[in-house]
Scaffold this motif. Structure first.
Motif, short mmCIF file in Angstrom:
data_model
loop_
_atom_site.label_atom_id
_atom_site.label_comp_id
_atom_site.label_asym_id
_atom_site.label_seq_id
_atom_site.Cartn_x
_atom_site.Cartn_y
_atom_site.Cartn_z
N ASP A 7 68.92 67.28 1.54
CA ASP A 7 67.76 66.89 2.34
C ASP A 7 66.60 66.47 1.44
O ASP A 7 65.90 65.48 1.70
N ILE A 8 66.37 67.24 0.37
CA ILE A 8 65.29 66.92 -0.56
C ILE A 8 65.58 65.61 -1.27
O ILE A 8 64.70 64.76 -1.44
N VAL B 48 64.86 62.56 0.83
CA VAL B 48 63.43 62.25 0.93
C VAL B 48 62.91 61.63 -0.36
O VAL B 48 62.21 60.61 -0.35
N GLU C 116 62.30 59.68 5.88
CA GLU C 116 61.09 60.38 6.34
C GLU C 116 61.41 61.85 6.57
O GLU C 116 62.35 62.18 7.29
N PRO C 117 60.67 62.74 5.97
CA PRO C 117 61.02 64.16 6.04
C PRO C 117 60.52 64.85 7.30
O PRO C 117 59.55 64.41 7.92
N THR C 118 61.17 65.93 7.65
CA THR C 118 60.56 66.87 8.58
C THR C 118 59.43 67.57 7.83
O THR C 118 59.42 67.59 6.59
N THR D 81 60.92 70.11 5.34
CA THR D 81 61.53 69.54 4.14
C THR D 81 60.46 68.96 3.23
O THR D 81 60.56 69.05 2.00
N ALA D 82 59.43 68.35 3.80
CA ALA D 82 58.34 67.82 2.99
C ALA D 82 57.66 68.93 2.20
O ALA D 82 57.38 68.79 1.01
N ALA E 172 60.07 70.15 -0.60
CA ALA E 172 60.12 69.20 -1.72
C ALA E 172 58.82 69.24 -2.53
O ALA E 172 58.85 69.20 -3.76
N TRP F 112 53.27 62.62 4.52
CA TRP F 112 54.61 63.00 4.96
C TRP F 112 55.24 62.01 5.92
O TRP F 112 56.39 62.16 6.30
#
Length: 244
Positions: free
Chosen positions: A160-161, A164, A170-172, A175-176, A179, A213
Motif C-alpha cells: 500500500d505504501i 502511494v 491516492e492514499p487513504t 496509509t498517507a 507513509a 493527501w
C-alpha cells in the motif's frame, strides 16, 4: 495518583489492544512495517520511541480524539477532545495525558514514547504477525530473536505504501499517515528493495508530510492537518538523535 498527576505510561483498563472496531492501531502497523525480516531487527531503534509516539498522536488525530492549538509562545500544542476518549488502552493513555492540559508535541513524544515499544511488540506477537524464537549462543547463553509470522499484513502494508509513493495511487488517510511517519522516521532508505529511494519518491513523501493527501482525504481535512503537523514535529525530534 490524582488526575493532575497521572503518569502517561499507565494504561487504562478498558481494552488490551486494537480499536473498538477491531482495526489495529497506526503504531502497531508502523512497528510491523519497521521490522526487518532479513535481520530480525527493528529499523530506526534510536528514534523509535519518537516515531511510535507520533503514530499514536496521528491515530488520535485521524479519529478526532485530539486537536491542535497554539501555546503561549506560539508553538504547536495538542489537546484532547473532551468527551471523546479512545477505547484502546495505549491510545487512551496518551489522550489522558493531554486531557490534563494542552501540551507541546515534543513534550508528548518524550513522555509517552519510551513505554510503547514492548506492548506494541507483544500485540504483534499475540496476533502471530511476528514470532519470538528462543535460541542459545555458545551453547548456554539464552536469547530470543524476532521472525516474521504467517500473516501477510506486513507485505500488504508495504504494498500500500509503495503504491502511494511509487505508483502515485491516492492514499487513504491512514496509509498517507503511515507513509509520512515512515518517511519521518528516517528509515525509508532502508526499504529500497521494496520502495526505491528515488527523487520522485522523496518528493511524494514530502507532499504527504505536508498534508497533501489528495481529494479523497477532503473529509479528513482537520485530521490531515493535525497529522501533518505531528509528523513534521516527529521529523524535527528525530533529527537530533543518531540513527541506526
Amino acid at each position: 495518583m490524582t488526575h493532575e498527576q497521572r503518569d502517561p505510561r499507565v494504561s487504562s483498563p478498558e481494552r488490551t489492544g486494537g480499536h473498538e472496531d477491531g482495526e489495529q492501531t497506526l503504531a502497531e502497523d508502523l512497528l510491523l512495517v519497521l521490522f526487518q525480516p532479513r535481520s530480525g531487527t527493528i529499523a530506526g531503534e534510536a528514534t523509535l520511541f519518537y516515531v511510535l509516539a507520533g503514530a499514536v498522536l496521528a491515530d488520535l488525530g485521524l479519529s478526532a480524539h485530539v486537536r491542535t492549538g497554539t501555546g503561549r509562545l506560539g508553538g504547536l500544542t495538542v489537546e484532547a477532545v473532551a468527551g471523546n476518549p479512545p477505547s484502546d488502552r495505549l491510545l487512551r493513555a496518551t489522550w489522558e495525558y493531554v486531557a490534563d492540559k494542552p501540551r507541546g508535541v515534543q513534550t508528548i513524544l518524550a513522555a509517552t514514547g519510551p513505554a510503547l515499544r514492548e506492548p506494541l511488540l507483544d500485540r504483534l506477537i499475540e496476533r502471530g504477525e511476528l514470532r519470538r524464537r528462543a535460541r542459545r549462543s555458545l551453547g548456554f547463553i539464552r536469547s530470543s530473536v524476532l521472525e516474521e509470522g504467517d500473516s501477510a499484513r506486513r507485505r500488504t502494508l508495504l504494498a500500500d505504501i509503495r503504491a502511494v509513493l511509487v505508483d502515485g495511487v491516492e492514499p487513504t488517510p491512514r496509509t498517507a499517515a503511515l507513509a509520512a511517519l515512515l518517511y519521518g522516521s528516517g528509515t525509508l532508505p532502508q526499504f529500497d528493495h521494496d520502495i526505491p529511494w528515488t527523487s520522485p519518491v522523496i518528493m511524494r513523501a514530502e507532499e504527504l508530510k505536508e498534508g497533501n493527501w489528495g481529494a479523497g482525504a477532503t473529509a479528513k481535512a482537520v485530521a490531515r492537518s493535525v497529522t501533518s503537523l505531528i509528523v513534521s514535529n516527529v521529523i524535527v525530534a528525530a533529527a537530533v538523535l543518531p540513527r541506526t
